[in-house]
Design a protein around this motif. Structure first.
Motif, short mmCIF file in Angstrom:
data_model
loop_
_atom_site.label_atom_id
_atom_site.label_comp_id
_atom_site.label_asym_id
_atom_site.label_seq_id
_atom_site.Cartn_x
_atom_site.Cartn_y
_atom_site.Cartn_z
N GLN A 116 0.83 -1.21 0.00
CA GLN A 116 0.00 0.00 0.00
C GLN A 116 0.87 1.26 0.00
O GLN A 116 0.57 2.25 -0.69
CB GLN A 116 -0.94 0.02 1.21
N LEU B 234 0.31 2.86 -3.54
CA LEU B 234 -0.78 3.83 -3.40
C LEU B 234 -0.37 5.09 -2.64
O LEU B 234 -0.55 6.20 -3.14
CB LEU B 234 -1.98 3.17 -2.71
N SER C 7 -4.44 -1.96 -3.78
CA SER C 7 -3.65 -0.74 -4.00
C SER C 7 -3.99 -0.12 -5.36
O SER C 7 -4.07 1.11 -5.48
CB SER C 7 -2.16 -1.04 -3.90
N GLY D 245 -7.40 1.47 -5.32
CA GLY D 245 -7.28 2.77 -4.66
C GLY D 245 -6.72 3.83 -5.58
O GLY D 245 -7.15 4.99 -5.55
N MET E 238 -8.58 7.24 -6.54
CA MET E 238 -7.89 8.51 -6.32
C MET E 238 -7.87 9.35 -7.59
O MET E 238 -8.11 10.56 -7.55
CB MET E 238 -6.47 8.24 -5.83
#
Length: 235
Positions: free
Chosen positions: A90, A94, A144, A147, A151
């Protein structure tokens, strides 16, 4: 005026191909590799951003987030090891990308307030796994990349009015060193059978998509998520 571009994870594979596609007489590129710092360290992205900004004469116009890891994390691993592996993926895939994106957005907002050229572009290299998931040993990787897609969409929606644009690209298997090793193993036939095109993507194909998003894609396309997986997953 040259377009100033920062690319993470550019030492090999997709990242190296993106850097090659973006280098021209009209661009100035900083292509980051692992020697520039370990993105598992939360303090590294800000340090890298500041160094890149200085090298690019105080102006970055395009951010390409490509850095990432794909490391197995079996569900039956030791509890502490499983959590450490989750957090590492992560952080690199990310959180480091988020830190770069945050710096980019703040940078472009500051330039806008100074009545300089406003706006900029973010290109996030996610994965097919963001949509269809991945192997049982790669929950963390799929999460990840999902995400990263979320985002990207959020940045696009939040800052389009400031001409801050964001795009995500989701490759499937791509002919990097990792894929070459897998294809030569017993899993190769099974992998190709899952791709209607009959082959994995080439780094240059992903790079061309990234180049287009970074320089030429229309502003109205902000928030788009583009697939490059040989129709192995269609949405």
């Amino acid at each position: 005026m040259q377009t100033h571009i920062l690319i993470s994870g550019a030492s090999r594979g997709i990242g190296a191909a993106i850097a090659e596609a973006l280098v021209s007489d009209t661009t100035k590129v900083v292509a980051l590799s692992s020697v520039d710092g370990d993105l598992a360290d939360p303090a590294v992205p800000d340090r890298i951003w500041n160094r890149a900004l200085a090298h690019l004469d105080g102006r970055i116009d395009v951010l390409v987030n490509n850095a990432g890891v794909f490391e197995a994390n079996p569900v039956d691993a030791d509890d502490a090891e499983w959590l450490a592996n989750w957090n590492r993926t992560q952080q690199i895939n990310l959180t480091a990308s988020a830190l770069f994106c945050r710096r980019a957005v703040l940078h472009w907002q500051e330039r806008g307030e100074a009545k300089e050229k406003r706006g900029g572009r973010i290109v996030n290299i996610a994965s097919r796994a963001a949509h269809r998931g991945d192997s049982p040993a790669h929950w963390h990787y799929a999460a990840s990349k999902a995400g990263m897609v979320a985002m990207t969409k959020t940045i696009a929606r939040a800052y389009a009015k400031e001409n801050i644009l964001a795009y995500a690209i989701c490759p499937g298997f791509t002919m990097t060193g990792m894929a070459e090793e897998y294809l030569s193993s017993r899993g190769g036939d099974k992998l190709l059978a899952d791709i209607p095109l009959g082959r994995v993507a080439m780094p240059e194909e992903v790079a061309e998509m990234a180049r287009w998003c970074a320089l030429d894609a229309p502003a109205s396309m902000t928030g788009a998520v583009l697939d490059v997986n040989g129709a192995s997953y269609v949405r």
